[in-house]
Design a protein around this motif. Sequence first.
Motif, PDB file in Angstrom:
ATOM      1  N   ALA A 185       0.825  -1.209   0.000  1.00  0.00           N
ATOM      2  CA  ALA A 185       0.000   0.000   0.000  1.00  0.00           C
ATOM      3  C   ALA A 185       0.860   1.260   0.000  1.00  0.00           C
ATOM      4  CB  ALA A 185      -0.931  -0.006   1.221  1.00  0.00           C
ATOM      5  N   ARG A 186       1.979   1.244   0.706  1.00  0.00           N
ATOM      6  CA  ARG A 186       2.803   2.454   0.802  1.00  0.00           C
ATOM      7  C   ARG A 186       3.518   2.761  -0.521  1.00  0.00           C
ATOM      8  NH1 ARG A 186       8.350   1.859   1.692  1.00  0.00           N
ATOM      9  NH2 ARG A 186       9.042  -0.315   1.707  1.00  0.00           N
ATOM     10  N   LEU A 187       3.785   1.731  -1.324  1.00  0.00           N
ATOM     11  CA  LEU A 187       4.515   1.946  -2.568  1.00  0.00           C
ATOM     12  C   LEU A 187       3.710   2.798  -3.543  1.00  0.00           C
ATOM     13  CD1 LEU A 187       7.023   1.347  -4.290  1.00  0.00           C
ATOM     14  CD2 LEU A 187       5.891  -0.747  -5.060  1.00  0.00           C
ATOM     15  N   VAL A 188       2.389   2.677  -3.503  1.00  0.00           N
ATOM     16  CA  VAL A 188       1.532   3.415  -4.435  1.00  0.00           C
ATOM     17  C   VAL A 188       1.736   4.922  -4.285  1.00  0.00           C
ATOM     18  CG1 VAL A 188      -0.865   3.868  -5.096  1.00  0.00           C
ATOM     19  CG2 VAL A 188      -0.153   1.547  -4.498  1.00  0.00           C
ATOM     20  N   VAL A 235      -6.495   5.797  -6.404  1.00  0.00           N
ATOM     21  CA  VAL A 235      -6.775   4.910  -7.530  1.00  0.00           C
ATOM     22  C   VAL A 235      -7.247   5.729  -8.733  1.00  0.00           C
ATOM     23  CG1 VAL A 235      -8.186   2.983  -8.340  1.00  0.00           C
ATOM     24  CG2 VAL A 235      -7.305   2.977  -5.993  1.00  0.00           C
ATOM     25  N   ALA A 236      -8.129   6.686  -8.485  1.00  0.00           N
ATOM     26  CA  ALA A 236      -8.631   7.530  -9.578  1.00  0.00           C
ATOM     27  C   ALA A 236      -7.507   8.355 -10.199  1.00  0.00           C
ATOM     28  CB  ALA A 236      -9.742   8.440  -9.065  1.00  0.00           C
ATOM     29  N   ASP A 237      -6.569   8.838  -9.383  1.00  0.00           N
ATOM     30  CA  ASP A 237      -5.438   9.609  -9.906  1.00  0.00           C
ATOM     31  C   ASP A 237      -4.568   8.747 -10.817  1.00  0.00           C
ATOM     32  OD1 ASP A 237      -6.247  11.872  -8.606  1.00  0.00           O
ATOM     33  OD2 ASP A 237      -4.843  11.687  -6.934  1.00  0.00           O
ATOM     34  N   LEU A 238      -4.338   7.492 -10.432  1.00  0.00           N
ATOM     35  CA  LEU A 238      -3.567   6.585 -11.286  1.00  0.00           C
ATOM     36  C   LEU A 238      -4.264   6.385 -12.628  1.00  0.00           C
ATOM     37  CD1 LEU A 238      -2.407   3.838  -8.757  1.00  0.00           C
ATOM     38  CD2 LEU A 238      -0.922   5.392 -10.033  1.00  0.00           C
ATOM     39  N   ALA A 239      -5.582   6.215 -12.589  1.00  0.00           N
ATOM     40  CA  ALA A 239      -6.335   6.028 -13.832  1.00  0.00           C
ATOM     41  C   ALA A 239      -6.239   7.268 -14.718  1.00  0.00           C
ATOM     42  CB  ALA A 239      -7.794   5.710 -13.514  1.00  0.00           C
ATOM     43  N   ARG A 240      -6.285   8.447 -14.111  1.00  0.00           N
ATOM     44  CA  ARG A 240      -6.177   9.680 -14.892  1.00  0.00           C
ATOM     45  C   ARG A 240      -4.789   9.836 -15.510  1.00  0.00           C
ATOM     46  NH1 ARG A 240     -10.058  11.942 -11.107  1.00  0.00           N
ATOM     47  NH2 ARG A 240      -8.419  12.333  -9.555  1.00  0.00           N
ATOM     48  N   ARG A 241      -3.786   9.206 -14.919  1.00  0.00           N
ATOM     49  CA  ARG A 241      -2.432   9.231 -15.485  1.00  0.00           C
ATOM     50  C   ARG A 241      -2.282   8.254 -16.648  1.00  0.00           C
ATOM     51  NH1 ARG A 241       1.922  11.064 -12.034  1.00  0.00           N
ATOM     52  NH2 ARG A 241       1.134  12.018 -10.129  1.00  0.00           N
ATOM     53  N   GLY A 242      -3.343   7.507 -16.949  1.00  0.00           N
ATOM     54  CA  GLY A 242      -3.305   6.575 -18.067  1.00  0.00           C
ATOM     55  C   GLY A 242      -2.939   5.156 -17.692  1.00  0.00           C
ATOM     56  N   VAL A 243      -2.879   4.852 -16.376  1.00  0.00           N
ATOM     57  CA  VAL A 243      -2.558   3.497 -15.936  1.00  0.00           C
ATOM     58  C   VAL A 243      -3.803   2.621 -16.060  1.00  0.00           C
ATOM     59  CG1 VAL A 243      -1.773   2.076 -14.004  1.00  0.00           C
ATOM     60  CG2 VAL A 243      -0.821   4.376 -14.335  1.00  0.00           C
ATOM     61  N   LEU A 244      -3.662   1.485 -16.734  1.00  0.00           N
ATOM     62  CA  LEU A 244      -4.755   0.516 -16.838  1.00  0.00           C
ATOM     63  C   LEU A 244      -4.790  -0.278 -15.542  1.00  0.00           C
ATOM     64  CD1 LEU A 244      -6.954  -0.803 -18.573  1.00  0.00           C
ATOM     65  CD2 LEU A 244      -5.216  -2.352 -19.469  1.00  0.00           C
ATOM     66  N   LEU A 245      -5.887  -0.168 -14.797  1.00  0.00           N
ATOM     67  CA  LEU A 245      -5.939  -0.665 -13.434  1.00  0.00           C
ATOM     68  C   LEU A 245      -6.875  -1.848 -13.259  1.00  0.00           C
ATOM     69  CD1 LEU A 245      -6.129   2.680 -11.416  1.00  0.00           C
ATOM     70  CD2 LEU A 245      -4.223   1.066 -11.406  1.00  0.00           C
ATOM     71  N   GLY A 246      -6.536  -2.650 -12.250  1.00  0.00           N
ATOM     72  CA  GLY A 246      -7.442  -3.623 -11.678  1.00  0.00           C
ATOM     73  C   GLY A 246      -7.394  -3.434 -10.176  1.00  0.00           C
ATOM     74  N   ASP A 247      -8.544  -3.463  -9.522  1.00  0.00           N
ATOM     75  CA  ASP A 247      -8.621  -3.233  -8.076  1.00  0.00           C
ATOM     76  C   ASP A 247      -9.399  -4.373  -7.443  1.00  0.00           C
ATOM     77  OD1 ASP A 247      -8.864  -2.325  -5.491  1.00  0.00           O
ATOM     78  OD2 ASP A 247      -9.736  -0.385  -6.011  1.00  0.00           O
ATOM     79  N   PHE A 248      -8.787  -5.060  -6.475  1.00  0.00           N
ATOM     80  CA  PHE A 248      -9.468  -6.160  -5.802  1.00  0.00           C
ATOM     81  C   PHE A 248     -10.787  -5.708  -5.167  1.00  0.00           C
ATOM     82  CE2 PHE A 248      -5.680  -9.228  -4.842  1.00  0.00           C
ATOM     83  CZ  PHE A 248      -5.584  -9.494  -6.193  1.00  0.00           C
ATOM     84  N   SER A 249     -10.872  -4.433  -4.785  1.00  0.00           N
ATOM     85  CA  SER A 249     -12.129  -3.938  -4.215  1.00  0.00           C
ATOM     86  C   SER A 249     -13.272  -4.078  -5.223  1.00  0.00           C
ATOM     87  CB  SER A 249     -11.984  -2.478  -3.773  1.00  0.00           C
ATOM     88  OG  SER A 249     -11.162  -2.370  -2.637  1.00  0.00           O
ATOM     89  N   TRP A 250     -12.975  -3.851  -6.484  1.00  0.00           N
ATOM     90  CA  TRP A 250     -13.972  -4.025  -7.544  1.00  0.00           C
ATOM     91  C   TRP A 250     -14.224  -5.506  -7.815  1.00  0.00           C
ATOM     92  CZ3 TRP A 250     -17.810  -2.137 -10.240  1.00  0.00           C
ATOM     93  CH2 TRP A 250     -18.123  -2.650 -11.502  1.00  0.00           C
ATOM     94  N   THR A 251     -13.164  -6.298  -7.819  1.00  0.00           N
ATOM     95  CA  THR A 251     -13.292  -7.728  -8.104  1.00  0.00           C
ATOM     96  C   THR A 251     -14.130  -8.420  -7.039  1.00  0.00           C
ATOM     97  OG1 THR A 251     -11.014  -7.528  -8.895  1.00  0.00           O
ATOM     98  CG2 THR A 251     -11.975  -9.723  -8.898  1.00  0.00           C
ATOM     99  N   ARG A 252     -14.047  -7.957  -5.797  1.00  0.00           N
ATOM    100  CA  ARG A 252     -14.853  -8.543  -4.717  1.00  0.00           C
ATOM    101  C   ARG A 252     -16.347  -8.346  -4.943  1.00  0.00           C
ATOM    102  NH1 ARG A 252     -10.499  -6.190  -1.643  1.00  0.00           N
ATOM    103  NH2 ARG A 252      -9.208  -7.856  -0.719  1.00  0.00           N
ATOM    104  N   LEU A 253     -16.712  -7.426  -5.823  1.00  0.00           N
ATOM    105  CA  LEU A 253     -18.126  -7.137  -6.062  1.00  0.00           C
ATOM    106  C   LEU A 253     -18.723  -7.947  -7.211  1.00  0.00           C
ATOM    107  CD1 LEU A 253     -18.112  -3.240  -5.700  1.00  0.00           C
ATOM    108  CD2 LEU A 253     -19.022  -4.904  -4.061  1.00  0.00           C
ATOM    109  N   THR A 254     -17.964  -8.822  -7.824  1.00  0.00           N
ATOM    110  CA  THR A 254     -18.480  -9.580  -8.968  1.00  0.00           C
ATOM    111  C   THR A 254     -19.755 -10.330  -8.611  1.00  0.00           C
ATOM    112  OG1 THR A 254     -16.282  -9.807  -9.970  1.00  0.00           O
ATOM    113  CG2 THR A 254     -17.967 -11.372 -10.651  1.00  0.00           C
TER     114      THR A 254
END
Length: 334
Positions: free
Chosen positions: A142-145, A177-196
């Motif tokens: 988490a700290r690396l982000v 997470v939103a800032d990373l996406a705005r920088r053009g990073v293609l993201l996957g987030d376990f928080s979203w995956t938990r909602l499948t």
Amino acid sequence: MGAAIGATVAPDHILKELADLWVSLGKQGEAEGGAGVLRACSMTLVVLAEESEDFSGLGETMAALMPEHPARTILIRLRGGEERTLSERVYSQCWMPFGQRRQICCEQIEITASDAALADLASVVLPLAVPDLPVIVWCRSARLVDMPEFHAIAAMARKVVLDSAQMPDGHSALRRVADLARRGVLLGDFSWTRLTRWREMLAQVFENRRNLALLDHISKVRVSFGGAYEVLAWYLGAWVLNALADAGVHAELSVTGTTGGRYLRVKLEGEGLKVELARSDDRLAIAVNDLSNVTNLPQPTDYLLMREELGIVRNDPVFDRTLASAARLAYPTD
């Protein structure tokens, strides 16, 4: 890359070690009377984890992933500290499919890096990536982000997978997470995956024609959460609002949380219709007006979450839209 670090970890040296490893594995397979060794690789998987993490558990997760998603795995152990150090070792992950006599093996490279050496990490890792195959970065730290060096690491990946639920501040986690996406990073987030499963179960509610006929009556969506589920709550609320908007229904969203134990609940309310999904331990309770039922919903393991993420190495438009909507709803003044 500094001279001291280059002398310790050089990509050319690691690639030579990998070549020697395959020669050794091939000879070993033939000596044991088998049919040799088959190399399997569909991607380069870069895993970033704190050195304090349980690496036996992580090793089991990686071993379970390899048969379905074989990869050259580069495991980065983050040591922390100001001393400028990098070190490495190479090894293999092998398995033998049932009924066969030939082993299938994947390459694994382990690099230990101090915080002071993170700026050099991309220049070490990138030459180790398998040509013409996607690079996936799984950031378990988490700290690396929040560190500036992370952006150079993320830039070399087709996709970056992280877990916002592990970040210390849930409200600011969504912004990161939103800032990373705005920088053009293609993201996957376990928080979203938990909602499948949540999304599947809610969609099934409206497969009933009677419930579907009342869809346009929904005027309020209420999401409540506890513990580290804040990002999940905003994702869930944003996804529901987007799905309703696509059907021409406009509803108000409220998201509330407590500092107690982990829980998640969503309610859709309107004239003649009340739908509620609530998690309790390993069960998901689903109520539609006066009818209710409970289904098993065990907490997904890192293996199951990563397995799903590795199945989607391209852009996920539903998640991208949900993330943008969640950030807009959570931070209306940004």
